[in-house]
Write an enzyme that holds these catalytic residues in place. Structure first.
Site, PDB file in Angstrom:
ATOM      1  N   CYS A  42     -18.133 -14.042  56.966  1.00  0.00           N
ATOM      2  CA  CYS A  42     -19.426 -13.749  56.344  1.00  0.00           C
ATOM      3  C   CYS A  42     -20.298 -15.003  56.397  1.00  0.00           C
ATOM      4  O   CYS A  42     -19.799 -16.126  56.351  1.00  0.00           O
ATOM      5  CB  CYS A  42     -19.229 -13.311  54.898  1.00  0.00           C
ATOM      6  SG  CYS A  42     -20.786 -12.818  54.093  1.00  0.00           S
ATOM      7  N   ASP A  44     -22.049 -16.088  54.127  1.00  0.00           N
ATOM      8  CA  ASP A  44     -22.056 -16.687  52.788  1.00  0.00           C
ATOM      9  C   ASP A  44     -21.719 -18.184  52.844  1.00  0.00           C
ATOM     10  O   ASP A  44     -20.699 -18.572  53.426  1.00  0.00           O
ATOM     11  CB  ASP A  44     -21.032 -15.944  51.908  1.00  0.00           C
ATOM     12  CG  ASP A  44     -21.202 -16.285  50.439  1.00  0.00           C
ATOM     13  OD1 ASP A  44     -21.100 -17.478  50.084  1.00  0.00           O
ATOM     14  OD2 ASP A  44     -21.423 -15.360  49.636  1.00  0.00           O
ATOM     15  N   ARG A  46     -20.523 -20.096  50.808  1.00  0.00           N
ATOM     16  CA  ARG A  46     -19.331 -20.545  50.076  1.00  0.00           C
ATOM     17  C   ARG A  46     -18.028 -20.326  50.851  1.00  0.00           C
ATOM     18  O   ARG A  46     -16.943 -20.573  50.321  1.00  0.00           O
ATOM     19  CB  ARG A  46     -19.265 -19.802  48.724  1.00  0.00           C
ATOM     20  CG  ARG A  46     -20.441 -20.122  47.814  1.00  0.00           C
ATOM     21  CD  ARG A  46     -20.567 -19.115  46.692  1.00  0.00           C
ATOM     22  NE  ARG A  46     -20.879 -17.768  47.205  1.00  0.00           N
ATOM     23  CZ  ARG A  46     -21.056 -16.696  46.417  1.00  0.00           C
ATOM     24  NH1 ARG A  46     -20.931 -16.807  45.104  1.00  0.00           N
ATOM     25  NH2 ARG A  46     -21.339 -15.533  46.958  1.00  0.00           N
ATOM     26  N   HIS A  98     -14.771 -11.760  51.978  1.00  0.00           N
ATOM     27  CA  HIS A  98     -14.530 -12.490  50.723  1.00  0.00           C
ATOM     28  C   HIS A  98     -14.907 -11.616  49.534  1.00  0.00           C
ATOM     29  O   HIS A  98     -15.875 -10.855  49.595  1.00  0.00           O
ATOM     30  CB  HIS A  98     -15.316 -13.805  50.700  1.00  0.00           C
ATOM     31  CG  HIS A  98     -16.813 -13.617  50.709  1.00  0.00           C
ATOM     32  ND1 HIS A  98     -17.584 -13.754  49.578  1.00  0.00           N
ATOM     33  CD2 HIS A  98     -17.665 -13.274  51.700  1.00  0.00           C
ATOM     34  CE1 HIS A  98     -18.854 -13.520  49.881  1.00  0.00           C
ATOM     35  NE2 HIS A  98     -18.938 -13.216  51.160  1.00  0.00           N
ATOM     36  N   CYS A 101     -18.620 -10.404  47.760  1.00  0.00           N
ATOM     37  CA  CYS A 101     -19.571 -10.441  48.884  1.00  0.00           C
ATOM     38  C   CYS A 101     -20.882  -9.713  48.533  1.00  0.00           C
ATOM     39  O   CYS A 101     -20.879  -8.536  48.177  1.00  0.00           O
ATOM     40  CB  CYS A 101     -18.935  -9.797  50.124  1.00  0.00           C
ATOM     41  SG  CYS A 101     -19.997  -9.839  51.586  1.00  0.00           S
TER      42      CYS A 101
HETATM   43 CO    CO Z   1     -20.390 -12.095  52.006  1.00  0.00          CO
END
Ligand code: CO
Length: 211
Positions: A42, A44, A46, A98, A101
């Protein structure tokens, strides 16, 4: 200092530190790229692939998009897959979602995110529909979203197996090994949820018989 200038200044420090520890660090990496893994994760911020797996530059070939989707008309992802499998000869392809999400949570709502995001998120809604019976039975919203994260990873691994890129490599090279993982933002731990080894059979309508 403006935020972006900090990145450039940190980069100089990082490069100097690498060189101080190993004077050939960059010349070695510049000449050869032989990663063992393709990571589809992803976007993302993090979930940084190298950091959470304790790997170094050169070890993982990376593709990231919103909610780690494998879509059969995505020329970007398929180019990365083709290059990784047929040229880099990666031995493992990892789809890593994750928990928590945002893309998955967004797909669970009925909100109009406007044309482009709606189009992307619809692929996750399709995953929901396939697993509707199980998901409808989970009443707590966070648990439902977390289970959809896992099921989404399972479906994306399946989507990889539907491609002729993977099926041809399985037939002729007995690799790559496909993995579906989910990373926990709250504990930093990766939960393996599914895998497919070379030659795994999927629904026959997707299997090419003249590769
Ligand atoms: Co995500």
């Amino acid at each position: 200092m403006e935020a972006y200038k900090k990145l450039l200044s940190s980069n100089k420090d990082w490069a100097a530190e690498k060189l101080a520890n190993d004077s050939k660090y960059f010349s070695r990496l510049a000449n050869i790229q032989t990663p063992t893994f393709l990571w589809i994760g992803c976007s993302d911020s993090r979930v940084p692939a190298n950091e959470i797996t304790g790997t170094q530059p050169g070890e993982i070939f990376v593709h990231r998009n919103v909610a780690n989707l494998v879509i059969n008309t995505d020329v970007n992802l398929l180019s990365v897959l083709d290059f990784a499998v047929n040229h880099l000869k990666v031995r493992h392809v990892i789809i890593c979602g994750h928990y928590g999400c945002g893309g998955i949570k967004a797909a669970l709502t009925n909100h109009d995110y406007k044309a482009v995001l709606n189009m992307w998120l619809r692929n996750i809604k399709d995953v929901y529909r396939i697993h509707k019976t199980e998901l409808d039975n989970i009443s707590e919203e966070e648990k439902k979203a977390d289970r959809l994260v896992e099921l989404n990873v399972v479906e994306q691994v399946y989507n990889l197996a539907k491609t002729s890129i993977i099926q041809r490599a399985w037939k002729h090279e007995q690799q790559p090994h496909l993995h579906g993982w989910v990373y926990g933002l709250k504990d930093g731990i990766i939960n393996p949820v599914c895998e497919m080894t070379a030659g795994t059979h999927i629904d026959s309508i997707y299997e090419y018989d003249d590769l």
